[in-house]
Write a protein that holds these residues in place. Structure first.
Motif, PDB file in Angstrom:
ATOM      1  N   ALA A   1     -30.953  -1.117  48.400  1.00 21.31           N
ATOM      2  CA  ALA A   1     -29.220  -0.694  48.487  1.00 21.31           C
ATOM      3  C   ALA A   1     -29.003  -2.058  49.525  1.00 21.31           C
ATOM      4  N   GLY A   2     -28.035  -2.543  50.069  1.00 20.91           N
ATOM      5  CA  GLY A   2     -26.996  -3.770  50.192  1.00 20.91           C
ATOM      6  C   GLY A   2     -26.271  -4.722  49.346  1.00 20.91           C
ATOM      7  N   ARG A   3     -25.757  -5.498  49.805  1.00 22.30           N
ATOM      8  CA  ARG A   3     -25.508  -6.635  48.910  1.00 22.30           C
ATOM      9  C   ARG A   3     -25.587  -7.915  49.400  1.00 22.30           C
ATOM     10  N   ILE A   4     -25.631  -8.357  48.149  1.00 28.82           N
ATOM     11  CA  ILE A   4     -26.333  -9.616  48.103  1.00 28.82           C
ATOM     12  C   ILE A   4     -24.758 -10.815  47.649  1.00 28.82           C
ATOM     13  N   LEU A   5     -24.372 -11.496  48.229  1.00 32.44           N
ATOM     14  CA  LEU A   5     -23.507 -13.143  47.823  1.00 32.44           C
ATOM     15  C   LEU A   5     -23.674 -13.957  48.126  1.00 32.44           C
ATOM     16  N   VAL A   6     -24.255 -14.858  46.785  1.00 27.98           N
ATOM     17  CA  VAL A   6     -23.616 -16.339  46.867  1.00 27.98           C
ATOM     18  C   VAL A   6     -22.265 -16.696  46.197  1.00 27.98           C
ATOM     19  N   ASP A   7     -21.822 -17.433  47.581  1.00 29.02           N
ATOM     20  CA  ASP A   7     -20.612 -18.022  47.273  1.00 29.02           C
ATOM     21  C   ASP A   7     -19.067 -17.176  47.411  1.00 29.02           C
ATOM     22  N   GLY A   8     -19.504 -16.489  47.809  1.00 34.97           N
ATOM     23  CA  GLY A   8     -18.867 -15.512  47.798  1.00 34.97           C
ATOM     24  C   GLY A   8     -18.728 -13.668  46.506  1.00 34.97           C
ATOM     25  N   GLU A   9     -19.907 -14.142  45.045  1.00 35.39           N
ATOM     26  CA  GLU A   9     -19.626 -13.453  44.626  1.00 35.39           C
ATOM     27  C   GLU A   9     -21.184 -12.721  44.408  1.00 35.39           C
ATOM     28  N   VAL A  10     -20.973 -10.994  44.446  1.00 38.04           N
ATOM     29  CA  VAL A  10     -22.256 -10.633  43.979  1.00 38.04           C
ATOM     30  C   VAL A  10     -23.205 -11.121  42.915  1.00 38.04           C
ATOM     31  N   VAL A  11     -24.842 -10.674  43.428  1.00 42.39           N
ATOM     32  CA  VAL A  11     -25.603 -11.461  42.773  1.00 42.39           C
ATOM     33  C   VAL A  11     -25.900 -10.293  42.124  1.00 42.39           C
ATOM     34  N   ASN A  12     -26.315 -10.853  40.635  1.00 42.41           N
ATOM     35  CA  ASN A  12     -26.392  -9.247  40.306  1.00 42.41           C
ATOM     36  C   ASN A  12     -26.936 -10.342  38.829  1.00 42.41           C
ATOM     37  N   GLY A  13     -27.979 -10.997  39.050  1.00 46.24           N
ATOM     38  CA  GLY A  13     -29.004 -12.069  38.181  1.00 46.24           C
ATOM     39  C   GLY A  13     -29.216 -12.816  38.215  1.00 46.24           C
ATOM     40  N   CYS A  14     -29.264 -14.119  37.423  1.00 43.04           N
ATOM     41  CA  CYS A  14     -29.589 -15.491  37.668  1.00 43.04           C
ATOM     42  C   CYS A  14     -28.191 -16.440  37.124  1.00 43.04           C
ATOM     43  N   GLY A  15     -28.448 -16.847  38.324  1.00 42.65           N
ATOM     44  CA  GLY A  15     -27.528 -18.429  37.705  1.00 42.65           C
ATOM     45  C   GLY A  15     -27.519 -19.864  37.722  1.00 42.65           C
ATOM     46  N   HIS A  16     -27.023 -20.831  37.464  1.00 45.97           N
ATOM     47  CA  HIS A  16     -27.878 -22.148  37.293  1.00 45.97           C
ATOM     48  C   HIS A  16     -27.037 -22.299  38.601  1.00 45.97           C
ATOM     49  N   ASN A  17     -26.630 -21.635  39.678  1.00 47.96           N
ATOM     50  CA  ASN A  17     -26.186 -22.286  41.027  1.00 47.96           C
ATOM     51  C   ASN A  17     -27.227 -22.240  42.022  1.00 47.96           C
ATOM     52  N   ARG A  18     -28.693 -21.441  41.212  1.00 49.31           N
ATOM     53  CA  ARG A  18     -29.641 -21.225  42.064  1.00 49.31           C
ATOM     54  C   ARG A  18     -30.762 -21.573  41.387  1.00 49.31           C
ATOM     55  N   GLY A  19     -31.532 -21.781  42.659  1.00 53.04           N
ATOM     56  CA  GLY A  19     -33.320 -22.749  42.042  1.00 53.04           C
ATOM     57  C   GLY A  19     -34.355 -21.793  42.555  1.00 53.04           C
ATOM     58  N   ILE A  20     -35.309 -21.923  41.897  1.00 48.90           N
ATOM     59  CA  ILE A  20     -36.304 -20.582  42.355  1.00 48.90           C
ATOM     60  C   ILE A  20     -37.514 -21.789  42.008  1.00 48.90           C
ATOM     61  N   VAL A  21     -38.516 -22.726  43.844  1.00 51.35           N
ATOM     62  CA  VAL A  21     -39.472 -22.536  43.043  1.00 51.35           C
ATOM     63  C   VAL A  21     -40.472 -21.387  43.645  1.00 51.35           C
ATOM     64  N   PHE A  22     -41.401 -20.968  42.697  1.00 55.09           N
ATOM     65  CA  PHE A  22     -42.617 -19.626  42.941  1.00 55.09           C
ATOM     66  C   PHE A  22     -43.459 -20.040  43.935  1.00 55.09           C
ATOM     67  N   GLN A  23     -43.996 -18.886  43.772  1.00 58.10           N
ATOM     68  CA  GLN A  23     -45.320 -19.226  44.844  1.00 58.10           C
ATOM     69  C   GLN A  23     -46.231 -19.543  44.331  1.00 58.10           C
ATOM     70  N   HIS A  24     -46.558 -19.030  43.089  1.00 59.54           N
ATOM     71  CA  HIS A  24     -47.892 -19.209  41.853  1.00 59.54           C
ATOM     72  C   HIS A  24     -47.166 -20.524  41.054  1.00 59.54           C
ATOM     73  N   ALA A  25     -46.481 -21.250  41.312  1.00 56.99           N
ATOM     74  CA  ALA A  25     -46.146 -22.257  40.172  1.00 56.99           C
ATOM     75  C   ALA A  25     -45.298 -21.949  39.139  1.00 56.99           C
TER      76      ALA A  25
END
Ligand SMILES: Nc1ncnc2c1ncn2[C@@H]1O[C@H](COP(=O)(O)OP(=O)(O)OP(=O)(O)O)[C@@H](O)[C@H]1O
Ligand SMILES: [Mg+2]
Lengths: 260, 274
Positions: free
Chosen positions: A65-89
């Motif tokens: 439930a709820g909404r996640i926006l990144v730069d005003g756009e609803v997050v629906n899958g991954c994108g090049h505008n976000r990068g992730i460092v995982f807990q276990h590399a």
């Protein structure tokens, strides 16, 4: 740009324990914003939903439930505008350190000399230029984690999501990496949302600290250290550092008392 | 990798799990094989030559078959459909297994045929295949292909399902296309399973090769077996049998060699020092 906004985000997992379905409420009604260029720390006891929150912002997990926006756009899958460092590399075991960093860049369409230079530059940044042609199983846990950091930084995302990025590092390397992150952030004005268990790290790096408890936000606290914070030793000697650290400690401590 | 810089000879006692003398594995294998042949020779000589044979008699028959050129011709006749059928099974089976494992729709649509095909008693279908394809080269290829393709497909399929979700998520995080995820993450992660499937398929394809030669135009190594059995020449019959066994062992070794070349990380993950 890199504005992250969570509004009423909940996440339920259904798991089977000994064949009996159970619902785990990993996140409940989580709402907070991260401003452009802001650094926000997520802190809280193990299992309180920090990783889940980060994965939802990344788009690897869908909110119940709820909404996640990144730069005003609803997050629906991954994108090049976000990068992730995982807990276990989570490096790809068949690729060398260099190839792991290059993998992310290739998906962004970087090729040729630019690919080589960028990948090597970030490996150097995390102090692993000499280990570029080693595979993950030939690297220590901390070295693997640093390759993961280089991989995420290399694609130059506007929002950087980091899950206990420096947890596996020795104190010395950790401080070097923290200083690098501060420097990169000051230069590129990235938005950074990171998970940590380290009070010093939260206070030194973050503008605000989101304290979580059992899938909910128990408090959002501002640290009052001036920016830029390039000189970490000076930061630690500021009275604001001790004051912020103490407030954070108290907040976590009271939370622990509530939880007990 | 061995670390030798910081170890001195005098403090190197035997490691706890290596108590006493441990000869290298290949010497044990060699001794075991030698003992097997020695026993066979010893007891085989007392058996009526129609019912059994023994190594020296088989070797004599081997020399005769080599000199007449029959063995080499038979081997070549057998290998041609074998390589074509097995090769097609690899080319077809590996990608099929990968996509079935990766895409739920294809799994639902095609998985049942692969499972059924693996369990199918192929020998029962040989007469039908002969009706369709005649008695020549094609029918042998078809029989070998059908025997080999299912274990290859099933193993690739199971391998894909065993790929850790976290590795797929690395691809997703960097916005890799489904094709890239399949080729650069799923395929390498599945390689150990694929290789196991290729090994299983060698065994089944060799059986298929002989069955094909029994049922269709008598020829190849299977033909030598049939003809010498019909003449009660048991020693000669054993020659192609042994050649086939050696062929299968050699092919398995070749697959292992290939695996170490394309997937050197696998030994590291498993902790094998090769
Ligand atoms: N895929 C999943 N399936 C079922 N339950 C899950 C799943 N992922 C997380 N959970 C549950 O959700 C809760 C939050 O997990 P999460 O990994 O977000 O915690 P965390 O705060 O990152 O903890 P840690 O500090 O130990 O990393 C836990 O109770 C966990 O058991
Ligand atoms: Mg976590």
């Amino acid at each position: 740009m890199g504005i992250v906004s969570l509004a009423g985000v909940s996440k339920r997992f259904t798991i089977r324990v000994a064949g009996v379905p159970q619902t785990v409420h990993a996140l409940q009604d989580l709402s907070f914003d991260v401003a452009d260029g802001e650094m926000v720390a997520l802190i809280g006891p193990s299992g309180c939903g920090k990783t889940t929150a980060l994965r939802i912002v990344m788009g690897l997990e869908r909110a119940s439930a709820g909404r996640i926006l990144v730069d005003g756009e609803v997050v629906n899958g991954c994108g090049h505008n976000r990068g992730i460092v995982f807990q276990h590399a989570e490096l790809l075991p068949w690729l060398t350190a260099y190839e792991n960093v290059a993998f992310g860049l290739e998906q962004k369409g970087v090729r040729g000399g630019e690919l080589r230079d960028t990948a090597m530059r970030y490996l150097e940044l995390v102090g692993l230029a000499e280990s570029a042609s080693r595979r993950p199983y030939q690297l220590s846990g901390g070295m693997q984690q640093r390759v993961g950091i280089a991989r995420a930084l290399a694609i130059d995302p506007s929002v950087l999501l980091m899950d206990e990025p420096f947890g596996a590092l020795d104190a010395q390397t950790r401080e070097t990496m923290q200083a690098e992150l501060i420097e990169i952030q000051a230069r590129t004005r990235k938005t950074v949302l990171f998970v940590t268990h380290d009070l010093d790290e939260a206070v030194l790096l973050a503008d605000r600290v989101v304290i979580m408890q059992k899938g909910r936000i128990s408090q959002i606290m501002s640290t009052h250290l001036p920016r830029p914070r390039l000189d970490m030793e000076a930061m630690r000697s500021l009275p604001q550092f001790a004051e912020s650290r103490h407030r954070l400690w108290q907040a976590l401590h009271s939370r622990a008392a509530v939880a007990a | 990798m061995t670390v030798s810089a910081d170890t001195t000879p005098q403090d190197l006692g035997p490691a706890p799990d290596r108590v006493g003398f441990r000869p290298p594995a290949w010497t044990i294998t060699a001794a075991s094989v030698f003992a097997f042949f020695a026993l066979w020779e010893w007891f085989g000589r007392d058996v009526n030559p129609v019912f059994g044979s023994y190594p020296s008699a088989i070797f004599d028959a081997f020399v005769v078959l080599i000199k007449s050129g029959k063995l080499l011709n038979g081997l070549i006749d057998s290998l041609k459909p074998f390589l074509v059928g097995y090769g097609l099974a690899v080319i077809f089976g590996v990608p099929l297994g990968l996509v079935i494992g990766r895409f739920a729709f294809l799994e639902a649509a095609l998985g049942v045929y692969v499972t059924a095909g693996f369990a199918m008693p192929l020998v029962a279908l040989v007469p039908l295949l002969i009706l369709w394809l005649g008695l020549g080269f094609m029918v042998k290829v078809a029989i070998i292909f059908l025997m080999a393709v299912f274990p290859i497909t099933i193993n690739a399929w199971l391998g894909v399902r065993a790929v850790p979700k976290t590795l797929i998520e690395v691809g997703l995080s960097f916005v890799a296309s489904p094709a890239t995820i399949l080729r650069r993450i799923v395929l390498p992660a599945t390689l150990p399973y694929i290789m196991a499937g290729l090994r299983l398929a060698v065994g089944r394809a060799v059986v298929a090769m002989i069955v094909a030669e029994f049922f269709t135009s008598i020829g190849g190594l299977g033909g030598i077996i049939i003809n010498s059995a019909n003449n009660f020449d048991t020693a000669t019959m054993f020659v192609p049998v042994i050649v086939i066994v050696l062929l299968a062992i050699g092919l398995n070794w070749l697959i292992g060699y290939f695996e170490r070349r394309v997937a050197p990380w696998q030994a590291e993950i498993a902790g094998r020092n090769e």
